[in-house]
Design a protein around this motif. Structure first.
Motif, PDB file in Angstrom:
ATOM      1  N   SER A   1     184.442  76.002  60.489  1.00  0.00           N
ATOM      2  CA  SER A   1     183.295  76.331  59.643  1.00  0.00           C
ATOM      3  C   SER A   1     182.878  77.781  59.818  1.00  0.00           C
ATOM      4  O   SER A   1     183.118  78.401  60.861  1.00  0.00           O
ATOM      5  CB  SER A   1     182.117  75.414  59.980  1.00  0.00           C
ATOM      6  OG  SER A   1     181.646  75.672  61.300  1.00  0.00           O
ATOM      7  N   VAL A   2     182.237  78.304  58.773  1.00  0.00           N
ATOM      8  CA  VAL A   2     181.626  79.629  58.843  1.00  0.00           C
ATOM      9  C   VAL A   2     180.253  79.559  58.185  1.00  0.00           C
ATOM     10  O   VAL A   2     180.012  78.763  57.281  1.00  0.00           O
ATOM     11  CB  VAL A   2     182.467  80.733  58.149  1.00  0.00           C
ATOM     12  CG1 VAL A   2     183.811  80.891  58.815  1.00  0.00           C
ATOM     13  CG2 VAL A   2     182.647  80.453  56.670  1.00  0.00           C
ATOM     14  N   SER A   3     179.364  80.393  58.671  1.00  0.00           N
ATOM     15  CA  SER A   3     178.087  80.635  58.015  1.00  0.00           C
ATOM     16  C   SER A   3     177.296  79.345  57.809  1.00  0.00           C
ATOM     17  O   SER A   3     177.136  78.545  58.726  1.00  0.00           O
ATOM     18  CB  SER A   3     178.343  81.377  56.708  1.00  0.00           C
ATOM     19  OG  SER A   3     177.183  81.998  56.232  1.00  0.00           O
ATOM     20  N   GLY A   4     176.773  79.115  56.595  1.00  0.00           N
ATOM     21  CA  GLY A   4     175.924  77.962  56.347  1.00  0.00           C
ATOM     22  C   GLY A   4     176.604  76.631  56.605  1.00  0.00           C
ATOM     23  O   GLY A   4     175.944  75.655  56.977  1.00  0.00           O
ATOM     24  N   SER A   5     177.920  76.561  56.431  1.00  0.00           N
ATOM     25  CA  SER A   5     178.614  75.297  56.680  1.00  0.00           C
ATOM     26  C   SER A   5     178.628  74.940  58.157  1.00  0.00           C
ATOM     27  O   SER A   5     178.815  73.767  58.516  1.00  0.00           O
ATOM     28  CB  SER A   5     180.045  75.355  56.151  1.00  0.00           C
ATOM     29  OG  SER A   5     180.875  76.161  56.963  1.00  0.00           O
ATOM     30  N   SER A   6     178.430  75.930  59.036  1.00  0.00           N
ATOM     31  CA  SER A   6     178.418  75.644  60.472  1.00  0.00           C
ATOM     32  C   SER A   6     177.234  74.768  60.859  1.00  0.00           C
ATOM     33  O   SER A   6     177.284  74.058  61.865  1.00  0.00           O
ATOM     34  CB  SER A   6     178.397  76.948  61.274  1.00  0.00           C
ATOM     35  OG  SER A   6     179.622  77.640  61.140  1.00  0.00           O
ATOM     36  N   ILE A   7     176.149  74.807  60.075  1.00  0.00           N
ATOM     37  CA  ILE A   7     175.012  73.924  60.339  1.00  0.00           C
ATOM     38  C   ILE A   7     175.460  72.475  60.207  1.00  0.00           C
ATOM     39  O   ILE A   7     175.217  71.637  61.084  1.00  0.00           O
ATOM     40  CB  ILE A   7     173.866  74.226  59.359  1.00  0.00           C
ATOM     41  CG1 ILE A   7     173.470  75.701  59.403  1.00  0.00           C
ATOM     42  CG2 ILE A   7     172.661  73.342  59.672  1.00  0.00           C
ATOM     43  CD1 ILE A   7     172.518  76.117  58.280  1.00  0.00           C
TER      44      ILE A   7
ATOM     45  N   VAL B   1     173.672  62.973  56.952  1.00  0.00           N
ATOM     46  CA  VAL B   1     173.087  63.318  55.650  1.00  0.00           C
ATOM     47  C   VAL B   1     171.570  63.421  55.742  1.00  0.00           C
ATOM     48  O   VAL B   1     170.971  64.407  55.287  1.00  0.00           O
ATOM     49  CB  VAL B   1     173.498  62.299  54.578  1.00  0.00           C
ATOM     50  CG1 VAL B   1     172.818  62.611  53.246  1.00  0.00           C
ATOM     51  CG2 VAL B   1     175.024  62.292  54.410  1.00  0.00           C
ATOM     52  N   ALA B   2     170.921  62.433  56.328  1.00  0.00           N
ATOM     53  CA  ALA B   2     169.453  62.425  56.371  1.00  0.00           C
ATOM     54  C   ALA B   2     168.881  63.613  57.146  1.00  0.00           C
ATOM     55  O   ALA B   2     167.973  64.297  56.647  1.00  0.00           O
ATOM     56  CB  ALA B   2     168.954  61.098  56.945  1.00  0.00           C
ATOM     57  N   PRO B   3     169.366  63.917  58.366  1.00  0.00           N
ATOM     58  CA  PRO B   3     168.787  65.068  59.082  1.00  0.00           C
ATOM     59  C   PRO B   3     169.080  66.412  58.432  1.00  0.00           C
ATOM     60  O   PRO B   3     168.232  67.304  58.448  1.00  0.00           O
ATOM     61  CB  PRO B   3     169.401  64.975  60.482  1.00  0.00           C
ATOM     62  CG  PRO B   3     170.546  64.041  60.371  1.00  0.00           C
ATOM     63  CD  PRO B   3     170.250  63.125  59.248  1.00  0.00           C
ATOM     64  N   ILE B   4     170.253  66.575  57.820  1.00  0.00           N
ATOM     65  CA  ILE B   4     170.541  67.836  57.131  1.00  0.00           C
ATOM     66  C   ILE B   4     169.652  67.975  55.901  1.00  0.00           C
ATOM     67  O   ILE B   4     169.121  69.062  55.607  1.00  0.00           O
ATOM     68  CB  ILE B   4     172.028  67.917  56.741  1.00  0.00           C
ATOM     69  CG1 ILE B   4     172.907  68.090  57.989  1.00  0.00           C
ATOM     70  CG2 ILE B   4     172.268  69.074  55.765  1.00  0.00           C
ATOM     71  CD1 ILE B   4     172.758  69.423  58.689  1.00  0.00           C
ATOM     72  N   ARG B   5     169.461  66.904  55.171  1.00  0.00           N
ATOM     73  CA  ARG B   5     168.594  66.963  53.997  1.00  0.00           C
ATOM     74  C   ARG B   5     167.149  67.272  54.397  1.00  0.00           C
ATOM     75  O   ARG B   5     166.452  68.022  53.708  1.00  0.00           O
ATOM     76  CB  ARG B   5     168.668  65.651  53.216  1.00  0.00           C
ATOM     77  CG  ARG B   5     169.999  65.433  52.487  1.00  0.00           C
ATOM     78  CD  ARG B   5     169.855  64.420  51.370  1.00  0.00           C
ATOM     79  NE  ARG B   5     168.856  64.871  50.408  1.00  0.00           N
ATOM     80  CZ  ARG B   5     168.382  64.109  49.428  1.00  0.00           C
ATOM     81  NH1 ARG B   5     168.808  62.860  49.281  1.00  0.00           N
ATOM     82  NH2 ARG B   5     167.494  64.582  48.587  1.00  0.00           N
ATOM     83  N   ALA B   6     166.701  66.720  55.502  1.00  0.00           N
ATOM     84  CA  ALA B   6     165.351  67.016  55.974  1.00  0.00           C
ATOM     85  C   ALA B   6     165.232  68.489  56.341  1.00  0.00           C
ATOM     86  O   ALA B   6     164.227  69.147  56.033  1.00  0.00           O
ATOM     87  CB  ALA B   6     165.005  66.128  57.170  1.00  0.00           C
ATOM     88  N   PHE B   7     166.259  69.021  56.984  1.00  0.00           N
ATOM     89  CA  PHE B   7     166.248  70.439  57.353  1.00  0.00           C
ATOM     90  C   PHE B   7     166.244  71.321  56.114  1.00  0.00           C
ATOM     91  O   PHE B   7     165.603  72.381  56.087  1.00  0.00           O
ATOM     92  CB  PHE B   7     167.474  70.750  58.217  1.00  0.00           C
ATOM     93  CG  PHE B   7     167.570  72.188  58.646  1.00  0.00           C
ATOM     94  CD1 PHE B   7     166.584  72.769  59.417  1.00  0.00           C
ATOM     95  CD2 PHE B   7     168.659  72.955  58.266  1.00  0.00           C
ATOM     96  CE1 PHE B   7     166.671  74.102  59.811  1.00  0.00           C
ATOM     97  CE2 PHE B   7     168.754  74.282  58.653  1.00  0.00           C
ATOM     98  CZ  PHE B   7     167.762  74.861  59.423  1.00  0.00           C
ATOM     99  N   ALA B   8     166.945  70.895  55.060  1.00  0.00           N
ATOM    100  CA  ALA B   8     167.022  71.688  53.828  1.00  0.00           C
ATOM    101  C   ALA B   8     165.682  71.779  53.117  1.00  0.00           C
ATOM    102  O   ALA B   8     165.543  72.579  52.184  1.00  0.00           O
ATOM    103  CB  ALA B   8     168.077  71.103  52.888  1.00  0.00           C
TER     104      ALA B   8
END
Length: 382
Positions: A63-69, A96-103
Protein backbone atom coordinates in the motif's frame (compact mmCIF):
# COMPACT_ATOMS: atom_id res chain seq x y z
CA UNK A 1 9.68 12.78 16.99
CA UNK A 2 9.53 8.99 17.41
CA UNK A 3 12.71 7.11 18.28
CA UNK A 4 12.75 3.99 16.12
CA UNK A 5 14.47 0.88 17.37
CA UNK A 6 14.47 -2.67 16.18
CA UNK A 7 13.93 -5.99 17.81
CA UNK A 8 16.03 -9.10 17.25
CA UNK A 9 18.13 -9.41 14.12
CA UNK A 10 16.67 -11.93 11.69
CA UNK A 11 18.62 -12.89 8.60
CA UNK A 12 16.76 -12.37 5.34
CA UNK A 13 17.81 -14.02 2.12
CA UNK A 14 19.21 -11.71 -0.58
CA UNK A 15 16.19 -12.46 -2.76
CA UNK A 16 13.74 -11.52 -0.01
CA UNK A 17 15.69 -8.45 1.03
CA UNK A 18 16.48 -6.99 -2.36
CA UNK A 19 13.60 -8.40 -4.37
CA UNK A 20 15.84 -9.92 -7.03
CA UNK A 21 15.42 -13.29 -8.69
CA UNK A 22 12.47 -14.82 -10.51
CA UNK A 23 8.90 -14.21 -9.35
CA UNK A 24 7.42 -17.06 -7.37
CA UNK A 25 3.88 -18.46 -7.28
CA UNK A 26 1.60 -16.31 -5.19
CA UNK A 27 -0.87 -13.44 -5.29
CA UNK A 28 -0.06 -9.84 -4.41
CA UNK A 29 -2.54 -6.99 -4.10
CA UNK A 30 -1.24 -3.48 -4.79
CA UNK A 31 -3.31 -0.58 -3.49
CA UNK A 32 -2.75 2.93 -4.81
CA UNK A 33 -3.01 6.17 -2.91
CA UNK A 34 -5.61 8.91 -3.15
CA UNK A 35 -6.58 10.12 0.33
CA UNK A 36 -10.01 9.11 1.60
CA UNK A 37 -11.07 8.39 -1.98
CA UNK A 38 -8.56 5.52 -2.07
CA UNK A 39 -9.20 4.44 1.51
CA UNK A 40 -12.93 3.96 0.82
CA UNK A 41 -12.71 2.72 -2.79
CA UNK A 42 -10.37 -0.08 -1.70
CA UNK A 43 -12.91 -1.19 0.92
CA UNK A 44 -15.19 -2.19 -1.92
CA UNK A 45 -12.31 -3.97 -3.63
CA UNK A 46 -11.48 -5.97 -0.50
CA UNK A 47 -15.18 -6.72 0.02
CA UNK A 48 -15.48 -8.35 -3.42
CA UNK A 49 -12.11 -10.12 -3.22
CA UNK A 50 -13.26 -11.63 0.05
CA UNK A 51 -16.51 -12.90 -1.45
CA UNK A 52 -14.56 -14.45 -4.33
CA UNK A 53 -12.24 -16.27 -1.92
CA UNK A 54 -9.19 -14.24 -2.92
CA UNK A 55 -8.65 -12.24 0.27
CA UNK A 56 -7.47 -15.32 2.14
CA UNK A 57 -5.23 -16.24 -0.82
CA UNK A 58 -3.21 -13.01 -0.74
CA UNK A 59 0.48 -13.47 -0.02
CA UNK A 60 1.21 -9.74 0.04
CA UNK A 61 -0.68 -6.48 0.39
CA UNK A 62 1.37 -3.47 -0.70
CA UNK A 63 0.00 0.00 0.00
CA UNK A 64 0.89 3.65 -0.43
CA UNK A 65 -0.57 6.87 0.88
CA UNK A 66 -4.30 6.81 1.71
CA UNK A 67 -4.60 3.09 1.00
CA UNK A 68 -2.14 2.40 3.82
CA UNK A 69 -4.87 3.39 6.30
CA UNK A 70 -7.06 0.57 5.03
CA UNK A 71 -4.24 -1.95 4.55
CA UNK A 72 -2.80 -1.36 8.02
CA UNK A 73 -6.15 -1.81 9.74
CA UNK A 74 -6.83 -4.93 7.67
CA UNK A 75 -3.51 -6.36 8.84
CA UNK A 76 -4.12 -5.35 12.45
CA UNK A 77 -7.56 -7.00 12.49
CA UNK A 78 -6.59 -10.04 10.39
CA UNK A 79 -6.82 -12.52 13.26
CA UNK A 80 -10.35 -11.29 14.07
CA UNK A 81 -11.76 -11.64 10.54
CA UNK A 82 -13.19 -15.10 11.30
CA UNK A 83 -12.38 -16.97 8.10
CA UNK A 84 -14.74 -19.83 7.30
CA UNK A 85 -14.56 -21.74 4.02
CA UNK A 86 -12.07 -19.17 2.74
CA UNK A 87 -14.28 -16.13 3.38
CA UNK A 88 -13.90 -13.61 6.20
CA UNK A 89 -17.21 -13.49 8.06
CA UNK A 90 -16.33 -10.39 10.10
CA UNK A 91 -14.89 -8.13 7.39
CA UNK A 92 -17.64 -5.56 7.72
CA UNK A 93 -17.39 -5.36 11.51
CA UNK A 94 -13.60 -5.43 11.75
CA UNK A 95 -12.62 -3.32 8.73
CA UNK A 96 -15.48 -1.63 6.87
CA UNK A 97 -17.26 -0.14 9.89
CA UNK A 98 -14.18 1.41 11.60
CA UNK A 99 -12.80 2.81 8.33
CA UNK A 100 -16.17 4.31 7.46
CA UNK A 101 -16.38 5.88 10.92
CA UNK A 102 -12.92 7.36 10.47
CA UNK A 103 -13.93 8.75 7.05
CA UNK A 104 -16.49 10.93 8.83
CA UNK A 105 -13.61 12.83 10.45
CA UNK A 106 -11.51 15.58 8.87
CA UNK A 107 -7.91 15.09 9.97
CA UNK A 108 -5.76 16.93 7.43
CA UNK A 109 -6.74 20.50 8.35
CA UNK A 110 -6.57 19.82 12.08
CA UNK A 111 -3.14 18.20 11.74
CA UNK A 112 -1.82 21.21 9.83
CA UNK A 113 -3.16 23.71 12.37
CA UNK A 114 -1.91 21.74 15.37
CA UNK A 115 1.48 21.27 13.73
CA UNK A 116 1.78 24.99 13.09
CA UNK A 117 0.64 26.27 16.48
CA UNK A 118 1.57 23.46 18.88
CA UNK A 119 4.82 21.57 19.64
CA UNK A 120 5.55 18.75 17.23
CA UNK A 121 5.36 18.52 13.46
CA UNK A 122 2.31 18.39 11.22
CA UNK A 123 3.05 14.75 10.46
CA UNK A 124 3.29 13.98 14.18
CA UNK A 125 -0.24 15.35 14.55
CA UNK A 126 -1.42 13.21 11.65
CA UNK A 127 0.03 10.13 13.37
CA UNK A 128 -1.76 11.18 16.57
CA UNK A 129 -5.07 11.23 14.68
CA UNK A 130 -4.46 7.75 13.26
CA UNK A 131 -3.49 6.51 16.70
CA UNK A 132 -6.57 8.01 18.33
CA UNK A 133 -9.12 6.79 15.78
CA UNK A 134 -7.75 3.49 14.48
CA UNK A 135 -4.48 2.00 15.68
CA UNK A 136 -4.05 2.90 19.37
CA UNK A 137 -0.62 1.64 20.47
CA UNK A 138 -0.26 -1.13 17.87
CA UNK A 139 3.10 -1.50 16.14
CA UNK A 140 4.34 -3.22 13.02
CA UNK A 141 4.79 -6.32 15.17
CA UNK A 142 1.00 -6.55 15.49
CA UNK A 143 0.63 -7.20 11.74
CA UNK A 144 0.13 -10.81 10.54
CA UNK A 145 3.08 -13.15 10.71
CA UNK A 146 2.62 -13.99 6.99
CA UNK A 147 0.59 -14.51 4.94
CA UNK A 148 -0.37 -11.95 4.02
CA UNK A 149 2.64 -9.74 4.46
CA UNK A 150 1.43 -6.17 4.73
CA UNK A 151 3.96 -3.69 3.31
CA UNK A 152 3.40 0.02 3.97
CA UNK A 153 5.42 2.13 1.55
CA UNK A 154 6.87 5.62 1.98
CA UNK A 155 9.54 7.58 0.09
CA UNK A 156 12.93 8.43 1.62
CA UNK A 157 13.54 12.09 0.81
CA UNK A 158 17.27 11.76 1.60
CA UNK A 159 17.97 8.90 -0.81
CA UNK A 160 15.10 9.22 -3.29
CA UNK A 161 14.38 5.51 -2.80
CA UNK A 162 11.47 3.53 -1.43
CA UNK A 163 11.28 3.07 2.34
CA UNK A 164 9.07 0.14 3.24
CA UNK A 165 7.62 -0.85 6.59
CA UNK A 166 6.60 -4.42 7.38
CA UNK A 167 6.60 -6.78 10.33
CA UNK A 168 9.83 -8.61 9.39
CA UNK A 169 11.81 -5.46 8.51
CA UNK A 170 11.80 -1.85 7.46
CA UNK A 171 14.21 -1.14 4.65
CA UNK A 172 15.71 1.24 2.13
CA UNK A 173 17.80 -0.65 -0.44
CA UNK A 174 20.43 2.11 -0.36
CA UNK A 175 20.68 2.31 3.44
CA UNK A 176 19.88 -1.12 4.85
CA UNK A 177 17.28 -2.69 7.06
CA UNK A 178 16.09 -2.88 10.62
CA UNK A 179 14.64 -6.29 11.44
CA UNK A 180 11.57 -6.70 13.62
CA UNK A 181 10.96 -2.95 13.90
CA UNK A 182 8.76 -1.67 16.70
CA UNK A 183 7.49 1.34 14.78
CA UNK A 184 3.94 2.34 15.77
CA UNK A 185 1.46 1.54 13.02
CA UNK A 186 0.14 5.10 13.24
CA UNK A 187 3.63 6.46 12.55
CA UNK A 188 4.19 4.16 9.56
CA UNK A 189 0.82 5.07 8.03
CA UNK A 190 1.41 8.78 8.63
CA UNK A 191 4.74 8.52 6.81
CA UNK A 192 3.15 6.65 3.91
CA UNK A 193 0.38 9.26 3.63
CA UNK A 194 2.55 12.36 4.14
CA UNK A 195 1.08 14.20 1.15
CA UNK A 196 3.49 16.95 0.09
CA UNK A 197 3.83 19.72 0.82
CA UNK A 198 1.58 20.20 3.87
CA UNK A 199 1.64 16.78 5.57
CA UNK A 200 5.27 16.07 4.70
CA UNK A 201 7.82 15.13 5.89
CA UNK A 202 7.69 12.46 8.56
CA UNK A 203 10.90 12.49 10.57
CA UNK A 204 12.01 9.34 12.37
CA UNK A 205 15.02 9.15 14.65
CA UNK A 206 16.82 5.85 14.13
CA UNK A 207 19.12 3.72 16.26
CA UNK A 208 22.13 2.92 14.04
CA UNK A 209 22.87 -0.20 16.10
CA UNK A 210 19.44 -1.62 15.23
CA UNK A 211 20.41 -1.99 11.57
CA UNK A 212 21.42 -5.41 10.31
CA UNK A 213 25.07 -5.76 9.22
CA UNK A 214 25.53 -4.01 5.86
CA UNK A 215 25.15 -6.11 2.72
CA UNK A 216 26.67 -3.68 0.24
CA UNK A 217 24.20 -0.80 0.68
CA UNK A 218 26.10 2.33 -0.43
CA UNK A 219 24.50 4.65 2.15
CA UNK A 220 24.75 2.40 5.19
CA UNK A 221 26.29 5.13 7.33
CA UNK A 222 25.37 8.25 9.29
CA UNK A 223 23.42 10.44 8.83
CA UNK A 224 21.25 8.03 6.86
CA UNK A 225 21.23 5.50 9.71
CA UNK A 226 20.66 8.19 12.37
CA UNK A 227 17.38 9.62 11.10
CA UNK A 228 15.17 9.44 8.08
CA UNK A 229 12.90 12.00 6.42
CA UNK A 230 9.96 10.38 4.67
CA UNK A 231 7.24 11.62 2.36
CA UNK A 232 4.21 10.06 0.68
CA UNK A 233 4.84 6.61 -0.78
CA UNK A 234 3.15 7.73 -3.98
CA UNK A 235 6.02 10.08 -4.76
CA UNK A 236 8.16 7.04 -5.61
CA UNK A 237 5.54 4.45 -6.55
CA UNK A 238 1.91 5.51 -6.50
CA UNK A 239 0.56 2.06 -7.34
CA UNK A 240 2.36 0.26 -4.51
CA UNK A 241 3.84 -1.98 -7.18
CA UNK A 242 7.56 -2.05 -6.39
CA UNK A 243 7.60 -4.51 -3.48
CA UNK A 244 5.21 -6.95 -5.17
CA UNK A 245 6.07 -6.99 -8.88
CA UNK A 246 9.48 -8.60 -8.53
CA UNK A 247 8.26 -11.31 -6.18
CA UNK A 248 4.94 -12.77 -7.31
CA UNK A 249 3.51 -14.22 -10.50
CA UNK A 250 -0.03 -12.93 -9.96
CA UNK A 251 -0.46 -9.20 -9.42
CA UNK A 252 -3.75 -7.47 -8.69
CA UNK A 253 -3.58 -3.67 -8.95
CA UNK A 254 -6.31 -1.40 -7.61
CA UNK A 255 -5.79 2.20 -8.70
CA UNK A 256 -7.78 4.94 -6.98
CA UNK A 257 -5.77 7.82 -8.46
CA UNK A 258 -7.58 10.67 -10.22
CA UNK A 259 -7.32 11.48 -13.91
CA UNK A 260 -5.35 14.60 -14.76
CA UNK A 261 -7.57 16.88 -16.79
CA UNK A 262 -6.68 19.94 -18.80
CA UNK A 263 -6.46 23.13 -16.76
CA UNK A 264 -6.95 26.33 -18.78
CA UNK A 265 -6.12 28.53 -15.79
CA UNK A 266 -3.51 26.74 -13.63
CA UNK A 267 -2.68 29.88 -11.66
CA UNK A 268 0.62 31.67 -11.35
CA UNK A 269 0.85 31.97 -7.56
CA UNK A 270 3.32 29.56 -5.99
CA UNK A 271 0.67 27.47 -4.21
CA UNK A 272 -1.54 26.88 -7.26
CA UNK A 273 1.44 26.32 -9.52
CA UNK A 274 3.09 23.87 -7.11
CA UNK A 275 -0.15 21.91 -6.74
CA UNK A 276 -0.59 21.62 -10.50
CA UNK A 277 3.03 20.50 -10.98
CA UNK A 278 2.68 17.90 -8.22
CA UNK A 279 -0.50 16.60 -9.86
CA UNK A 280 1.30 16.35 -13.21
CA UNK A 281 4.22 14.50 -11.64
CA UNK A 282 1.87 12.06 -9.91
CA UNK A 283 0.00 11.46 -13.17
CA UNK A 284 3.20 10.68 -15.07
CA UNK A 285 4.53 8.31 -12.40
CA UNK A 286 1.18 6.53 -12.32
CA UNK A 287 1.06 6.26 -16.13
CA UNK A 288 4.54 4.73 -16.27
CA UNK A 289 3.71 2.19 -13.58
CA UNK A 290 0.45 1.30 -15.32
CA UNK A 291 2.31 0.69 -18.58
CA UNK A 292 4.68 -1.61 -16.73
CA UNK A 293 1.75 -3.61 -15.38
CA UNK A 294 -0.16 -3.89 -18.65
CA UNK A 295 2.97 -4.73 -20.63
CA UNK A 296 3.78 -7.49 -18.15
CA UNK A 297 0.29 -8.95 -18.52
CA UNK A 298 0.35 -8.76 -22.32
CA UNK A 299 3.74 -10.44 -22.72
CA UNK A 300 2.93 -13.15 -20.20
CA UNK A 301 5.54 -12.20 -17.59
CA UNK A 302 2.80 -11.82 -15.00
CA UNK A 303 -0.82 -12.85 -14.52
CA UNK A 304 -3.48 -10.76 -12.85
CA UNK A 305 -5.59 -7.68 -13.42
CA UNK A 306 -5.54 -3.90 -13.21
CA UNK A 307 -8.61 -1.81 -12.43
CA UNK A 308 -9.07 1.84 -11.66
CA UNK A 309 -11.48 4.33 -10.16
CA UNK A 310 -11.31 5.85 -13.67
CA UNK A 311 -12.29 2.63 -15.48
CA UNK A 312 -15.47 2.22 -17.49
CA UNK A 313 -17.40 -0.90 -16.59
CA UNK A 314 -18.51 -1.43 -20.19
CA UNK A 315 -14.91 -1.91 -21.32
CA UNK A 316 -14.79 -5.28 -19.55
CA UNK A 317 -17.40 -6.74 -21.89
CA UNK A 318 -19.34 -8.60 -19.20
CA UNK A 319 -23.09 -8.73 -19.63
CA UNK A 320 -23.40 -9.66 -15.96
CA UNK A 321 -21.35 -6.70 -14.69
CA UNK A 322 -23.08 -4.47 -12.16
CA UNK A 323 -24.66 -1.32 -13.65
CA UNK A 324 -22.21 1.57 -13.26
CA UNK A 325 -23.00 4.57 -15.49
CA UNK A 326 -19.77 6.19 -16.71
CA UNK A 327 -20.95 9.68 -15.79
CA UNK A 328 -21.53 8.61 -12.20
CA UNK A 329 -18.22 6.81 -11.79
CA UNK A 330 -16.38 9.74 -13.38
CA UNK A 331 -17.73 11.93 -10.59
CA UNK A 332 -16.20 9.59 -8.03
CA UNK A 333 -12.84 9.59 -9.82
CA UNK A 334 -12.67 13.38 -9.51
CA UNK A 335 -13.17 13.54 -5.74
CA UNK A 336 -10.35 15.60 -4.20
CA UNK A 337 -7.37 13.86 -2.63
CA UNK A 338 -8.04 14.87 0.96
CA UNK A 339 -8.30 13.42 4.43
CA UNK A 340 -11.56 15.30 4.84
CA UNK A 341 -14.94 14.13 6.14
CA UNK A 342 -16.91 12.20 3.54
CA UNK A 343 -20.72 11.87 3.72
CA UNK A 344 -22.15 8.39 4.15
CA UNK A 345 -23.90 8.39 0.79
CA UNK A 346 -20.65 9.22 -1.00
CA UNK A 347 -18.81 6.53 0.95
CA UNK A 348 -21.38 3.95 -0.13
CA UNK A 349 -21.12 4.98 -3.77
CA UNK A 350 -17.33 4.64 -3.66
CA UNK A 351 -17.47 1.26 -1.94
CA UNK A 352 -20.00 0.05 -4.51
CA UNK A 353 -17.77 1.26 -7.36
CA UNK A 354 -14.66 -0.45 -5.98
CA UNK A 355 -16.69 -3.62 -5.49
CA UNK A 356 -18.15 -3.55 -9.01
CA UNK A 357 -15.00 -2.75 -10.97
CA UNK A 358 -12.93 -5.27 -9.01
CA UNK A 359 -15.58 -7.90 -9.74
CA UNK A 360 -15.54 -7.12 -13.46
CA UNK A 361 -11.74 -7.19 -13.69
CA UNK A 362 -11.42 -10.43 -11.74
CA UNK A 363 -14.07 -12.26 -13.77
CA UNK A 364 -12.79 -10.89 -17.10
CA UNK A 365 -9.04 -11.32 -16.66
CA UNK A 366 -8.30 -13.66 -13.74
CA UNK A 367 -10.90 -16.43 -13.57
CA UNK A 368 -13.85 -16.72 -15.98
CA UNK A 369 -15.55 -19.25 -13.69
CA UNK A 370 -16.01 -16.85 -10.78
CA UNK A 371 -19.70 -16.26 -9.98
CA UNK A 372 -21.32 -12.88 -10.66
CA UNK A 373 -22.37 -10.82 -7.63
CA UNK A 374 -25.94 -10.79 -6.36
CA UNK A 375 -25.86 -7.00 -6.19
CA UNK A 376 -24.04 -4.04 -4.70
CA UNK A 377 -23.03 -3.97 -1.03
CA UNK A 378 -25.30 -0.91 -0.68
CA UNK A 379 -28.59 -0.51 -2.53
CA UNK A 380 -27.93 3.05 -3.76
CA UNK A 381 -25.53 1.81 -6.49
CA UNK A 382 -22.88 4.22 -7.79
Amino acid sequence: MPIIQGGQHVALSPVDAAGSGQPRPGVALCLSGGGYRAMIFHLGVLWRLNELGYLVRLDRISSVSGSSITAALLGLRWAELDFADGVAQALEAQLVAPIRAFARETVDVGSVLKGVFLPGSINDKLADAYRRHLFADATLQDLPDDPPRVVINATNVQTGALWRFSRPAMRDDLVGEVCRPTVPLAVAVAASSAFPPLLSPARLALDPTAFSPPAGEPLHRPPFTDEVYLTDGGVYDNLGLETAWRRYETILVSDAGPALGAEPDPGIDWASHARRVLDMTDSQVRALRKRQVIAGFLCGDRMGAYWSVRSKIGNYGLASALPCPAARTAELAQLPTRLAAMPDDLQERLINWGYAVCDAAMRRWVDHTLPPPAGFPYQRGV
